[in-house]
Design a protein around this motif. Structure first.
Motif, PDB file in Angstrom:
ATOM      1  N   LEU A   1      38.558  42.319  36.638  1.00  0.00           N
ATOM      2  CA  LEU A   1      39.014  43.233  37.683  1.00  0.00           C
ATOM      3  C   LEU A   1      40.535  43.290  37.734  1.00  0.00           C
ATOM      4  N   TRP A   2      41.191  42.130  37.704  1.00  0.00           N
ATOM      5  CA  TRP A   2      42.661  42.102  37.754  1.00  0.00           C
ATOM      6  C   TRP A   2      43.260  42.726  36.505  1.00  0.00           C
ATOM      7  N   LEU A   3      42.624  42.522  35.361  1.00  0.00           N
ATOM      8  CA  LEU A   3      43.109  43.108  34.113  1.00  0.00           C
ATOM      9  C   LEU A   3      43.032  44.630  34.172  1.00  0.00           C
ATOM     10  N   LEU A  17      43.067  46.463  36.896  1.00  0.00           N
ATOM     11  CA  LEU A  17      44.089  46.910  37.846  1.00  0.00           C
ATOM     12  C   LEU A  17      45.473  46.939  37.220  1.00  0.00           C
ATOM     13  N   SER A  18      45.798  45.933  36.435  1.00  0.00           N
ATOM     14  CA  SER A  18      47.127  45.893  35.824  1.00  0.00           C
ATOM     15  C   SER A  18      47.275  47.000  34.777  1.00  0.00           C
ATOM     16  N   ILE A  19      46.250  47.249  33.985  1.00  0.00           N
ATOM     17  CA  ILE A  19      46.313  48.329  32.992  1.00  0.00           C
ATOM     18  C   ILE A  19      46.421  49.682  33.690  1.00  0.00           C
ATOM     19  N   LEU A  20      45.653  49.877  34.737  1.00  0.00           N
ATOM     20  CA  LEU A  20      45.721  51.123  35.502  1.00  0.00           C
ATOM     21  C   LEU A  20      47.115  51.332  36.075  1.00  0.00           C
ATOM     22  N   GLY A  21      47.722  50.260  36.543  1.00  0.00           N
ATOM     23  CA  GLY A  21      49.074  50.364  37.095  1.00  0.00           C
ATOM     24  C   GLY A  21      50.097  50.757  36.048  1.00  0.00           C
ATOM     25  N   PHE A  22      49.954  50.248  34.823  1.00  0.00           N
ATOM     26  CA  PHE A  22      50.882  50.627  33.755  1.00  0.00           C
ATOM     27  C   PHE A  22      50.653  52.065  33.297  1.00  0.00           C
ATOM     28  N   VAL A  23      49.406  52.518  33.305  1.00  0.00           N
ATOM     29  CA  VAL A  23      49.091  53.886  32.886  1.00  0.00           C
ATOM     30  C   VAL A  23      49.670  54.885  33.877  1.00  0.00           C
ATOM     31  N   VAL A  24      49.504  54.629  35.134  1.00  0.00           N
ATOM     32  CA  VAL A  24      50.022  55.505  36.175  1.00  0.00           C
ATOM     33  C   VAL A  24      51.390  54.964  36.590  1.00  0.00           C
ATOM     34  N   LYS A  25      52.445  55.595  36.110  1.00  0.00           N
ATOM     35  CA  LYS A  25      53.795  55.066  36.310  1.00  0.00           C
ATOM     36  C   LYS A  25      54.162  54.925  37.787  1.00  0.00           C
ATOM     37  N   GLY A  26      53.662  55.790  38.610  1.00  0.00           N
ATOM     38  CA  GLY A  26      53.982  55.738  40.038  1.00  0.00           C
ATOM     39  C   GLY A  26      53.367  54.532  40.733  1.00  0.00           C
ATOM     40  N   LEU A  27      52.421  53.895  40.082  1.00  0.00           N
ATOM     41  CA  LEU A  27      51.752  52.755  40.693  1.00  0.00           C
ATOM     42  C   LEU A  27      52.146  51.459  39.999  1.00  0.00           C
ATOM     43  N   LEU A  28      53.424  51.297  39.743  1.00  0.00           N
ATOM     44  CA  LEU A  28      53.908  50.091  39.078  1.00  0.00           C
ATOM     45  C   LEU A  28      53.587  48.850  39.904  1.00  0.00           C
ATOM     46  N   LEU A  68      47.582  38.557  40.330  1.00  0.00           N
ATOM     47  CA  LEU A  68      46.236  38.119  40.691  1.00  0.00           C
ATOM     48  C   LEU A  68      45.478  37.590  39.480  1.00  0.00           C
ATOM     49  N   PHE A  69      45.702  38.179  38.305  1.00  0.00           N
ATOM     50  CA  PHE A  69      45.093  37.691  37.075  1.00  0.00           C
ATOM     51  C   PHE A  69      45.536  36.265  36.803  1.00  0.00           C
ATOM     52  N   ALA A  70      46.836  36.027  36.905  1.00  0.00           N
ATOM     53  CA  ALA A  70      47.374  34.695  36.634  1.00  0.00           C
ATOM     54  C   ALA A  70      46.847  33.672  37.640  1.00  0.00           C
ATOM     55  N   ILE A  71      46.829  34.044  38.913  1.00  0.00           N
ATOM     56  CA  ILE A  71      46.354  33.123  39.953  1.00  0.00           C
ATOM     57  C   ILE A  71      44.880  32.787  39.730  1.00  0.00           C
ATOM     58  N   THR A  72      44.064  33.809  39.440  1.00  0.00           N
ATOM     59  CA  THR A  72      42.644  33.577  39.220  1.00  0.00           C
ATOM     60  C   THR A  72      42.408  32.696  37.999  1.00  0.00           C
ATOM     61  N   ALA A  73      43.165  32.935  36.932  1.00  0.00           N
ATOM     62  CA  ALA A  73      43.015  32.131  35.721  1.00  0.00           C
ATOM     63  C   ALA A  73      43.375  30.672  35.990  1.00  0.00           C
TER      64      ALA A  73
END
Length: 54
Positions: free
Chosen positions: A12-14, A16-27, A36-41
């Motif tokens: 899920l966090w992965l 979200l992060s990819i979606l954020g990079f794809v949509v520049k306005g949602l950095l 969140l990915f790092a914390i969960t890992a």
């Protein structure tokens, strides 16, 4: 059971992060996903490693 939850959260966090990079306005979404990915890992690793000591 715990490992399944951790894997689902990591995916899920992965996404979200990819979606954020794809949509520049949602950095901020990419940054949030990475954090969140790092914390969960880390939490999953610590719980898994902590369970082996017992």
């Amino acid at each position: 059971m715990l490992i399944v939850i951790v894997v689902v959260l990591l995916v899920l966090w992965l996404v979200l992060s990819i979606l954020g990079f794809v949509v520049k306005g949602l950095l901020w979404l990419a940054v949030l996903g990475i954090v969140l990915f790092a914390i969960t890992a880390v939490v999953g690793f610590l719980r898994r490693a902590g369970g082996r000591r017992r």
